[in-house]
Design a protein around this motif. Structure first.
Motif, PDB file in Angstrom:
ATOM      1  N   GLY A 171       0.820  -1.194   0.000  1.00  0.00           N
ATOM      2  CA  GLY A 171       0.000   0.000   0.000  1.00  0.00           C
ATOM      3  C   GLY A 171       0.858   1.250   0.000  1.00  0.00           C
ATOM      4  O   GLY A 171       2.082   1.189   0.112  1.00  0.00           O
ATOM      5  N   PRO A 172       0.244   2.411  -0.142  1.00  0.00           N
ATOM      6  CA  PRO A 172       1.016   3.660  -0.148  1.00  0.00           C
ATOM      7  C   PRO A 172       1.622   3.937   1.212  1.00  0.00           C
ATOM      8  O   PRO A 172       1.062   3.569   2.253  1.00  0.00           O
ATOM      9  CB  PRO A 172      -0.036   4.712  -0.519  1.00  0.00           C
ATOM     10  N   ALA A 173       2.795   4.570   1.214  1.00  0.00           N
ATOM     11  CA  ALA A 173       3.454   4.939   2.468  1.00  0.00           C
ATOM     12  C   ALA A 173       2.691   6.087   3.120  1.00  0.00           C
ATOM     13  O   ALA A 173       2.256   7.033   2.451  1.00  0.00           O
ATOM     14  CB  ALA A 173       4.899   5.338   2.201  1.00  0.00           C
TER      15      ALA A 173
END
Length: 222
Positions: free
Chosen positions: A56-58
């Protein structure tokens, strides 16, 4: 007169261990065949694996203002030899030994954010300046994964079986922690902080002289 009905003998039952052994042999044959076929040109991708990044996105958790001056950085390498033995059991049954090459860096910095008003003195003519700075400190050792690797791993039978049921088989966390510790110890004995203070003094002298100061003195103390 009726012909005698032939007596049917019951089918011989195959022992369970024979079935289990046959299943193991079948699995080994399939794996061996897969390896051999993967070596044939054109069939290499038949048993290949595909890597997909499903991360997933940071998420940004926090922001911290940094007021330190990174004045020196040291590159270190250490060979970790971690041997774990079990009492009353031979190494072939229970035990492990890992040879690991750890490479990383350690930064030395001067925390300029700790300066007070009394730590900077300037004469009336603004030609002389005296600064008192805190001693340089070492940052946390950072292990470089691109330059760190396991040379060899030896594990006993029970350890290998444990890897099959472990969520993190062949974990290198223990040797990585040791590598970080040894790199940190080496940094403390390398004179890196003294180099950082010398570089900081040179930087401040050049900066203040460019502003018109003729005499610049930099002292260090807690």
């Amino acid at each position: 007169m009726k012909e005698p009905t032939p007596v049917q003998r019951p089918a011989a039952r195959v022992p369970g261990w024979v079935k289990a052994l046959g299943a193991v042999v079948l699995v080994l044959v399939v794996l061996f065949a897969g390896i051999r076929l993967s070596l044939i040109p054109g069939l290499k991708d038949l048993f290949g694996t595909e890597t997909r990044d499903r991360s997933g996105p940071a998420l940004l958790e926090s922001i911290q203002d940094i007021s330190r001056y990174d004045a020196a950085s040291g590159n270190f390498q250490v060979v970790v030899d971690l041997d774990k033995d079990a009492k009353f059991l031979p190494d072939a049954v229970r035990g492990s030994r890992t040879l690991y090459v750890g490479a990383g860096t350690v930064d030395a910095y001067v925390d300029l954010g700790r300066l007070d008003k009394g730590d900077v003195r300037v004469d009336e003519d603004r030609t002389s300046a005296t600064l008192r700075l805190p001693h340089a400190q070492l940052g946390t050792p950072a292990l470089d994964p691109d330059r760190s690797y396991a040379v060899s791993k030896q594990r006993g039978l029970l350890d290998r079986l444990g890897d099959l049921f472990s969520d993190n088989p062949n974990s290198e966390q223990a040797v990585q922690k040791l590598a970080v510790k040894h790199i940190g110890d080496a940094a403390e004995e390398s004179g890196l902080t003294a180099r950082a203070e010398s570089n900081t003094t040179e930087m401040l002298e050049g900066l203040l002289r460019s502003l018109g100061f003729e005499k610049v003195r930099v002292d260090y103390g807690d």
